[in-house]
Enzyme design. Structure first.
Site, PDB file in Angstrom:
ATOM      1  N   ASP A   1      61.160  13.131  18.453  1.00  0.00           N
ATOM      2  CA  ASP A   1      59.730  13.228  18.727  1.00  0.00           C
ATOM      3  C   ASP A   1      59.238  14.668  18.657  1.00  0.00           C
ATOM      4  O   ASP A   1      59.687  15.524  19.420  1.00  0.00           O
ATOM      5  CB  ASP A   1      59.436  12.633  20.107  1.00  0.00           C
ATOM      6  CG  ASP A   1      57.951  12.478  20.333  1.00  0.00           C
ATOM      7  OD1 ASP A   1      57.251  12.090  19.384  1.00  0.00           O
ATOM      8  OD2 ASP A   1      57.489  12.764  21.453  1.00  0.00           O
TER       9      ASP A   1
ATOM     10  N   ARG B   1      28.728  -8.397   5.697  1.00  0.00           N
ATOM     11  CA  ARG B   1      29.173  -7.148   6.319  1.00  0.00           C
ATOM     12  C   ARG B   1      30.540  -7.298   6.997  1.00  0.00           C
ATOM     13  O   ARG B   1      31.405  -6.432   6.882  1.00  0.00           O
ATOM     14  CB  ARG B   1      28.097  -6.656   7.301  1.00  0.00           C
ATOM     15  CG  ARG B   1      28.372  -5.391   8.071  1.00  0.00           C
ATOM     16  CD  ARG B   1      28.916  -4.183   7.317  1.00  0.00           C
ATOM     17  NE  ARG B   1      28.294  -3.866   6.068  1.00  0.00           N
ATOM     18  CZ  ARG B   1      28.931  -3.283   5.047  1.00  0.00           C
ATOM     19  NH1 ARG B   1      30.221  -2.956   5.142  1.00  0.00           N
ATOM     20  NH2 ARG B   1      28.306  -3.039   3.916  1.00  0.00           N
TER      21      ARG B   1
END
Lengths: 299, 299, 299, 299, 299, 299
Positions: free
Chosen positions: F217, F97
């Protein structure tokens, strides 16, 4: 409880590191850096051996060759050889004590566990003998695994395992019923619910609330009998596992064990187990001198 | 063996972390996040208490208030309260087992140590009772400190402490004389040199080579007597400390102790000590319900 | 190089833990557990102080009160008091040496750095004085920060910082041009590219391949002059930063510094810096006796 | 100071990890993943080599082949090859600086130590040259081991070693006599007791209280002479080791050394040692191109 | 899944340490060391909030004051303020990204979980929605806890939890029956046994061997229906929990859910969850200049 | 981003250790200790593979043999075999896993990155696609490396990388100009300076203050156009790199990309990437029974 060896190795190496401090000063002074030796780990008392996997990993991770002669779980007599080791002498001597401490603690616990189980078996009972979380602090993995090797049940491996509702939890919840209901509502389907009860009459409340296991905490043998009778009367017997716990020792275990009790758990398996005496003997060593670090002497 | 608490805290927290795994699932389901409680740690048997410093550090580092009622080294009777705790209920319950495991192991060792010392004292002897490095693996600090609290001698704290020349070192060096000389040549002036001997006659070789301490390994009481006589005859007695070790137990310790023997060391102090039974009781708890994580129920 | 104190604390505590081993045995024997003291850290030589932030964090994380009297980067004379400490006496004495080792190493580096910068400034130059990655192994953070406090440039903080193409990289790539091209193709826009050259003529290849910085490795002052002339001739001067490095010491630094050289880097700042002498004096102590661990004496 | 290599490996790998940060970006861009190389570590100055064991462990733990040509403790001239390395080019280049930092610091300390010892030997004295705990913070093991390799004495390895009663301890205890008595009462039989004195007259108090070693702290050569005379007069000379410490440097060491002084200790060995210059040269490299991570270019 | 905050703190601090590297260089250059600020963590999208406990612990462990305005598990709209922070500006800015990464990942998973549960509830079903061990590597605790906060079931917390016999285990054991028998023989009474089956007919073998839970792996809705019919026919329905798993997504979940299915588990909850957008805004800052580290400028 | 495998190994092993807890109880019960198997890791969806280096290191560090069939960065189709594994069955199943979680997360990110880049390339643009520091907490190395393998730019690797002046820094400094000046004064010559602006007009202030990169931004495509026009008008265009960031997704990326924009950065690459589905199949296993830990049955 299978851990790949690299993971186990780290746990064990921390134990060794503590014992070494800044290094084995005696060995550095007396044993040449390149010396090689053969050694044996020997049981000095009879018992059930555990810790062989851990011993093998410790030795091999230090570059030593280890031949495990006795598998985990096997009974040995005093003087049986458990492991044959070969490799660098300094490394063998530096790891000796940590190695023996692991094997002797784990074997001591496995031996105690096996003795308890054999008492149960001799009484023709099938009651499971389980440990608790009363281990040496930090040694949960090692102590539980030793119980398993001895044939016992590991019970909860840690606090994220099965739900175990104790007296303090019941007090907070208000009642046995409320505590179990609260737990059932939020618990993962993958977990069982056990509850600890301290009075006979609480057994039926716990069973009715469909606990998977009821722990009869500090019940006397008489109280245990009363409790199972009560469950039978209410047709709840057999629908829940019963675990007796508290005040049980190697001496009195048969007074508690019975066909009605599925599990007996004892802190004593881990908290009271005496280490099995084991020692390491150098059987052969090659003492070629080395001349490192030498400052020319004053002439 | 003084460690600032932040250093000790880390050792202890690793113990707690193993026990917690992914967290205390039972407590999370039943005890509200903001619940507060008062609790007491209580001795269930009489003994010498140790681990109070460690317990205090664990509790306080978790944000709990801890009042230590019994100082390390003090004798208690069953039912004596050792610590009063207050704070977050979930935290108390999650740390309970680790806390008790530390206190019960350390107190068990301190109790065993004290009993041995009192036997010696009753026999009007001053022989030092020392432990060895036979500890639970990884618990060197805790086991040694418990011995110290019990009144015993810690012997070597780890492998970088005093030089201790064992049989395997002597075998590599060739002789007792050569081993001590080799060690003396390279050893720091700050360290003592002890050597382990297995035969009576080796005692005078070791004393003549000016070992600081001679360990009489697995000597019977008779051999010990012969060894001291030999040293006296050779005018070496009193110039070296004598340590008896091997096969010594609580039962036979007085057969080994004498005015001539300075130190008796036993693996049993740490390898055979039974944990002292202690428990934690919630004395008061505030159970204000919280409603976190709730998904609206299906109606 | 701002680290929140909890992160710094861990780095520093590991240093302390190594020095403590199983604990300060001297202090445990002589100083009562509850003793309190006041102490001062004092400079014994003149120099530029560094390590005050680290010292403060170490002390406060151990529960001691610390008053920093001299900010990092300030010059002090011999006998100046740097820190006033108060708190548990055992804790102060156990941490003393680690504390002093941090302050004396960092201050030694800061002092050396400042002296080099002042030589440059006195010569009316603005050449940047930078360290390299030649630090005490494991002390990258502390050594670089000390250089910064002294007024120097930290250069690469580690290997994931700026691209620095060294001779071995060029050899693998085949040529300066290929090395820079290979780097530029894959490098993040956020990083500068520096290349190390060892021959005068390579300077123009490096500049033409648009390196951001060229390191003139082991160039003599004459070679440096030739290199700048070459760049000027090829109209490449001023388009790339020039760093002189290799064989530069406090003695010869001015022979290497010039208006044409932007940066001078020296391993000696960190590899050759002598620790600044600092000491800790207890100025007041409260010696209330404690009676812990006492075994009743034989009477 | 022998540590099995797996334990040493961890200490060294932490040093490397700090230098790597998120990885060697330069090498990743220029050197193919499967490239192989041969390299040499070369001394650039003459000195006593140390750190070879650590270097070998670092290299081998990274999967590189390392041939150590010069054993720890051997003198080399400039240009001597110390180690031949072969293996993955990226790995060699990424570990280069950490490797060199370890070897150069340890060799610098070993070289300084050897020089001091040779001064002593030339003066036909046998005084032990010892270091102190004034090391680079966190490098206790490496600095002490380098001193040992240089031929010096390691003194206390950490605070759980020998009892060393310093001025601050004496102040707390009340007097030299009380401090030694307090220590003796609780100390393990396995440890020596040293005490630091600051005045000539204190020497006899310390000797009479049976300290094993007396440290003459910051005594001038004249004070040292007075102290030894005092001890001789009181017939205490020869019953205790004498250590001179404080203000001693490579320059003045012979003024302090004498037949009466057993040990001279200097912080300068570790706090003032200049790193020995060493470098790594790639002697051969195989530059098979790899095409990993390539995104099809825009056409 | 309750962990005392000191234990959680360590997990979280390792995350922060990776992001910091050698420290926040931008903040160190621009923000004064003593600057203080107030800030807010704001949700930029609607969702179920998780990670508030972790956020609070991170902030408080760094010495910041944190006021949690939204408890874990609560739904918020875009622009809702989640946390108000005050304290040292440098610390706030250095921890910002790690803080937001924790909250946004955990909230993303909680939001996804809640949406799935609400689909189930709207369909008037009570099927449990569970996650798997398909988490971001290393984030088992955080991902599982976010599922729990969202109202989902955590399934196995790690490999020492419940027995889960998968196809590979069955292949090794030989048959479903043998695998379950082998497991039952050695398993602790405290654990449930689940088995994964891949064909309809295997369901009855698993139920007959008394598995506690049967996982119907990659069953189509039709196969699930056949399986439940088969169990009903054999009177085994209701004696074992049924879990549907494999290929289930938010889109098709209602095709798999039914009154007969107790649990639906999806890797997608954790492997496919999009982080919830959250941001940190400085709402007020105090910019008192500091003059540390300044070297007198050249004039 | 090259890390020697021993360093990477440690990061990966911590992930495995969390998943193991006290060990894989299912595998321990069903799979014999000495069983050997062959297994394959198979892609269940098409995508770009990453994590092969990490997978190989995990497997080999556990003593398994791993044959990597697909190099990092290569596109695969569903059902392609990625890795062939052979070795101890218990070890394979215990690591399964963790192995898959690493490969599926890294491949998911690489796949997402590649898709974005291909959109850009199809539009005949060369805009760099970069990630941010919006990663799964603690997985900075793995997430960034996956972006790199996908063909993207890693942007800052952590906070000690490039200077990145954000709105909060500008607020503290007072203005864009002051912030850049303050940074430039103290920054190492080795680092670039980027500044985030939120208004069109700020672009010229940032460019005039000689930022190396300007982050636009949350600019809309229109604002971006205005900003580039403004820079062109002021003859600043081309002197600074332009990065568009904020609100950009796979859907709208082409609206933001243009010849004028050098870099586009998206949190979504790492925060929104769905894991690529991969599985492990045992293809062959050797099931020799072992009889360890067996207690003699009751007869």
């Amino acid at each position: 409880m299978f851990l790949p060896r690299r993971i186990l190795e780290e746990k064990i190496r921390n134990m060794l590191a503590e014992d070494l401090g800044q290094g084995d000063v005696t060995t550095a002074l007396i044993v040449p850096a390149d010396g090689a030796a053969k050694a044996e780990v020997i049981a000095k008392d009879a018992g059930v051996i555990a810790g062989m996997e851990e011993a093998g990993i410790l030795l091999e991770s230090l570059g030593l060759k280890a031949e495990i002669l006795v598998p985990d779980g096997e009974k040995v007599k005093a003087k049986n050889i458990l492991i044959k080791i070969s490799g660098n002498t300094r490394t063998i001597l530096s790891a000796e004590r940590t190695l023996l401490n692991i094997v002797s603690r784990m074997s001591g616990i496995a031996t105690t566990t096996r003795e308890l189980i054999q008492k149960i078996h001799k009484a023709r009972l099938k009651t499971i003998v389980a440990c608790t979380r009363k281990v040496a602090p930090g040694l949960l993995y090692f102590d539980k695994k030793a119980v398993l090797i001895g044939g016992g049940d590991t019970h909860r491996l840690h606090l994220d395992d099965m739900i175990l509702i104790k007296d303090n939890h019941i007090a907070v919840a208000g009642s046995i019923k409320k505590a179990i209901e609260k737990a059932r509502k939020g618990v993962s389907f993958s977990k069982k619910i056990e509850i600890e009860v301290t009075r006979v009459k609480d057994v039926s409340a716990a069973a009715r609330a469909r606990a998977d296991i009821i722990m009869l905490d500090n019940f006397s043998p008489e109280q245990i009998e009363k409790a199972t009778k009560l469950l039978k009367k209410e047709h709840l017997f057999g629908k829940v596992l019963l675990e007796a716990s508290g005040e049980i020792t190697a001496e009195n275990i048969l007074a508690y064990a019975s066909k009605e009790i599925d599990i007996i758990s004892l802190g004593e398996i881990t908290h009271g187990a005496k280490a099995l005496d084991v020692s390491l003997e150098i059987t052969k060593s090659n003492t070629a001198a080395t001349k490192r670090y030498a400052v020319k002497p004053l002439n």
